[in-house]
Design a protein around this motif. Sequence first.
Motif, PDB file in Angstrom:
ATOM      1  N   THR A 126      84.309  -0.222 -48.129  1.00 30.57           N
ATOM      2  CA  THR A 126      84.786  -0.799 -46.886  1.00 30.57           C
ATOM      3  C   THR A 126      85.320  -2.196 -47.128  1.00 30.57           C
ATOM      4  OG1 THR A 126      83.123   0.453 -45.668  1.00 30.57           O
ATOM      5  CG2 THR A 126      84.140  -1.396 -44.529  1.00 30.57           C
ATOM      6  N   THR A 127      86.498  -2.487 -46.573  1.00 24.21           N
ATOM      7  CA  THR A 127      87.053  -3.833 -46.639  1.00 24.21           C
ATOM      8  C   THR A 127      86.550  -4.630 -45.449  1.00 24.21           C
ATOM      9  OG1 THR A 127      89.045  -3.061 -47.750  1.00 24.21           O
ATOM     10  CG2 THR A 127      89.160  -5.195 -46.637  1.00 24.21           C
ATOM     11  N   HIS A 128      85.956  -5.790 -45.738  1.00 22.99           N
ATOM     12  CA  HIS A 128      85.439  -6.651 -44.682  1.00 22.99           C
ATOM     13  C   HIS A 128      86.257  -7.937 -44.655  1.00 22.99           C
ATOM     14  CE1 HIS A 128      81.900  -4.098 -44.218  1.00 22.99           C
ATOM     15  NE2 HIS A 128      81.745  -4.123 -45.524  1.00 22.99           N
ATOM     16  N   HIS A 129      86.927  -8.193 -43.542  1.00 18.03           N
ATOM     17  CA  HIS A 129      87.633  -9.455 -43.367  1.00 18.03           C
ATOM     18  C   HIS A 129      86.640 -10.529 -42.924  1.00 18.03           C
ATOM     19  CE1 HIS A 129      91.501  -7.470 -43.788  1.00 18.03           C
ATOM     20  NE2 HIS A 129      91.114  -6.565 -42.906  1.00 18.03           N
ATOM     21  N   VAL A 130      86.970 -11.788 -43.158  1.00 11.31           N
ATOM     22  CA  VAL A 130      86.137 -12.881 -42.680  1.00 11.31           C
ATOM     23  C   VAL A 130      85.972 -12.749 -41.164  1.00 11.31           C
ATOM     24  CG1 VAL A 130      85.998 -15.376 -42.352  1.00 11.31           C
ATOM     25  CG2 VAL A 130      86.742 -14.442 -44.547  1.00 11.31           C
ATOM     26  N   GLY A 131      84.745 -12.843 -40.700  1.00  8.38           N
ATOM     27  CA  GLY A 131      84.443 -12.696 -39.283  1.00  8.38           C
ATOM     28  C   GLY A 131      84.033 -11.301 -38.875  1.00  8.38           C
ATOM     29  N   ASP A 132      84.303 -10.299 -39.726  1.00  8.62           N
ATOM     30  CA  ASP A 132      83.900  -8.935 -39.403  1.00  8.62           C
ATOM     31  C   ASP A 132      82.384  -8.774 -39.502  1.00  8.62           C
ATOM     32  OD1 ASP A 132      86.403  -7.884 -38.978  1.00  8.62           O
ATOM     33  OD2 ASP A 132      86.605  -7.004 -40.986  1.00  8.62           O
ATOM     34  N   PRO A 133      81.768  -7.988 -38.617  1.00 12.75           N
ATOM     35  CA  PRO A 133      80.403  -7.549 -38.888  1.00 12.75           C
ATOM     36  C   PRO A 133      80.381  -6.794 -40.212  1.00 12.75           C
ATOM     37  CG  PRO A 133      81.013  -7.046 -36.627  1.00 12.75           C
ATOM     38  CD  PRO A 133      82.272  -7.458 -37.334  1.00 12.75           C
ATOM     39  N   CYS A 134      79.489  -7.176 -41.119  1.00 10.91           N
ATOM     40  CA  CYS A 134      79.527  -6.570 -42.451  1.00 10.91           C
ATOM     41  C   CYS A 134      78.145  -6.256 -43.003  1.00 10.91           C
ATOM     42  CB  CYS A 134      80.272  -7.490 -43.420  1.00 10.91           C
ATOM     43  SG  CYS A 134      79.380  -9.004 -43.847  1.00 10.91           S
ATOM     44  N   TRP A 135      77.109  -6.586 -42.254  1.00 16.59           N
ATOM     45  CA  TRP A 135      75.743  -6.347 -42.725  1.00 16.59           C
ATOM     46  C   TRP A 135      74.839  -6.264 -41.514  1.00 16.59           C
ATOM     47  CZ3 TRP A 135      74.432  -4.789 -47.359  1.00 16.59           C
ATOM     48  CH2 TRP A 135      73.093  -4.860 -47.802  1.00 16.59           C
ATOM     49  N   MET A 136      73.668  -5.669 -41.654  1.00 17.06           N
ATOM     50  CA  MET A 136      72.687  -5.648 -40.574  1.00 17.06           C
ATOM     51  C   MET A 136      71.300  -5.731 -41.166  1.00 17.06           C
ATOM     52  SD  MET A 136      72.667  -1.639 -39.391  1.00 17.06           S
ATOM     53  CE  MET A 136      72.171  -0.332 -40.547  1.00 17.06           C
ATOM     54  N   GLU A 137      70.380  -6.252 -40.382  1.00 21.09           N
ATOM     55  CA  GLU A 137      68.992  -6.348 -40.819  1.00 21.09           C
ATOM     56  C   GLU A 137      68.058  -6.003 -39.670  1.00 21.09           C
ATOM     57  OE1 GLU A 137      68.818  -9.854 -44.247  1.00 21.09           O
ATOM     58  OE2 GLU A 137      68.172 -10.286 -42.207  1.00 21.09           O
ATOM     59  N   LEU A 138      66.932  -5.420 -40.034  1.00 18.81           N
ATOM     60  CA  LEU A 138      65.850  -5.209 -39.088  1.00 18.81           C
ATOM     61  C   LEU A 138      64.670  -6.066 -39.508  1.00 18.81           C
ATOM     62  CD1 LEU A 138      64.328  -3.861 -36.773  1.00 18.81           C
ATOM     63  CD2 LEU A 138      63.791  -1.957 -38.342  1.00 18.81           C
ATOM     64  N   ALA A 139      64.293  -7.024 -38.657  1.00 20.33           N
ATOM     65  CA  ALA A 139      63.056  -7.782 -38.844  1.00 20.33           C
ATOM     66  C   ALA A 139      61.983  -7.040 -38.065  1.00 20.33           C
ATOM     67  CB  ALA A 139      63.219  -9.208 -38.335  1.00 20.33           C
ATOM     68  N   GLY A 178      72.317  -2.122 -45.050  1.00 20.18           N
ATOM     69  CA  GLY A 178      71.611  -3.259 -44.457  1.00 20.18           C
ATOM     70  C   GLY A 178      70.288  -3.520 -45.141  1.00 20.18           C
ATOM     71  N   GLY A 179      69.458  -4.321 -44.485  1.00 21.44           N
ATOM     72  CA  GLY A 179      68.181  -4.717 -45.049  1.00 21.44           C
ATOM     73  C   GLY A 179      67.052  -4.594 -44.043  1.00 21.44           C
ATOM     74  N   LEU A 180      65.852  -4.454 -44.557  1.00 25.38           N
ATOM     75  CA  LEU A 180      64.623  -4.369 -43.764  1.00 25.38           C
ATOM     76  C   LEU A 180      63.654  -5.405 -44.307  1.00 25.38           C
ATOM     77  CD1 LEU A 180      62.615  -2.910 -41.781  1.00 25.38           C
ATOM     78  CD2 LEU A 180      62.123  -1.336 -43.687  1.00 25.38           C
ATOM     79  N   LEU A 181      63.061  -6.201 -43.426  1.00 28.48           N
ATOM     80  CA  LEU A 181      62.144  -7.239 -43.854  1.00 28.48           C
ATOM     81  C   LEU A 181      61.062  -7.443 -42.802  1.00 28.48           C
ATOM     82  CD1 LEU A 181      63.703 -10.759 -43.247  1.00 28.48           C
ATOM     83  CD2 LEU A 181      64.793  -8.671 -42.440  1.00 28.48           C
ATOM     84  N   PRO A 182      59.928  -8.045 -43.187  1.00 21.79           N
ATOM     85  CA  PRO A 182      58.895  -8.350 -42.196  1.00 21.79           C
ATOM     86  C   PRO A 182      59.402  -9.385 -41.198  1.00 21.79           C
ATOM     87  CG  PRO A 182      58.028  -8.481 -44.433  1.00 21.79           C
ATOM     88  CD  PRO A 182      59.518  -8.399 -44.551  1.00 21.79           C
ATOM     89  N   ALA A 183      58.983  -9.232 -39.952  1.00 21.89           N
ATOM     90  CA  ALA A 183      59.395 -10.175 -38.914  1.00 21.89           C
ATOM     91  C   ALA A 183      58.624 -11.477 -39.070  1.00 21.89           C
ATOM     92  CB  ALA A 183      59.155  -9.583 -37.531  1.00 21.89           C
ATOM     93  N   SER A 184      59.317 -12.509 -39.506  1.00 26.38           N
ATOM     94  CA  SER A 184      58.730 -13.846 -39.617  1.00 26.38           C
ATOM     95  C   SER A 184      59.877 -14.836 -39.693  1.00 26.38           C
ATOM     96  CB  SER A 184      57.847 -13.970 -40.871  1.00 26.38           C
ATOM     97  OG  SER A 184      58.583 -13.759 -42.045  1.00 26.38           O
ATOM     98  N   GLY A 185      59.784 -15.897 -38.928  1.00 25.65           N
ATOM     99  CA  GLY A 185      60.816 -16.906 -38.955  1.00 25.65           C
ATOM    100  C   GLY A 185      61.939 -16.691 -37.951  1.00 25.65           C
TER     101      GLY A 185
END
Length: 263
Positions: A3-16, A55-62
């Motif tokens: 996938t080509t991602h231009h500057v400003g495009d949504p390009c990643w997601m995370e679940l805290a 995307g990524g998955l991480l513990p909810a902190s911060g």
Amino acid sequence: MTTTHHVGDPCWMELASPDPAAAETFYGPLFGWEFADVDGLAGYRLIISAGRPVGGLLPASGREEGWLPYLKDRDLTRTLGRVLDDEDQLVVAPTQVGALGVKAVIAVQGVVGLWQPGTAPGACWDDGPGTPAWVGFRTFDVAETGRFYRRQLRWRIGTRYDPVVTMGGPPFYVATDRAGITEEVSCLRDDDPRWADIHIRVAEAGGFPDRVLELGGTVELEAWDTPAGRVQVITDPQGCELSLLSGAPTDPVMIWGPGQPVG
């Protein structure tokens, strides 16, 4: 597919998540996702769909629990210096995600992440079931919010609709090909502008409720048509909200009435 991602495009997601292990148990069977450790970042898990990072998955902190989208950025240091007026607007300072990239989270015109690519240019975007396909944003001032994302975070806004205000839908819609901003009209919501949710592509949103319930989740809203496609909102067993997206985009004129394109 790359996938080509231009500057400003949504390009990643995370679940805290308050319980990352339970999140894996829910989302793995629901979307066919797999999870893997990231070298050099304890507790961070890569979300993989059909062999591709999404995307990524991480513990909810911060920061607040839940799903968060990230926009592509070439130079985090420069961008943060340009857009932040107060140190409290920096929710998560620049953080190296192994060799994948560098991330930061800001709270300016809503909470959003910024992603400076390393070895991972970003998520595989809207390329079949299980991939992120759309990001929605609600605001009380669509013009101001739109200006911020266009000028400061390089959004490539393509369309603006100004339909008749009705109880059945928001009165404004501004869109790129991956995200949209609508004006919040509900008298029940009094918080700051925020990203509404991330939408995950599924073959048919209407076919998912039973599976969501079997896995311990909740179906929050029945499916309805939006300019991005047919949407259904769910929550996982930990209460984190996510949307399912299916079908082809629906012309906003069919939903809200006439609008005007912008160049």
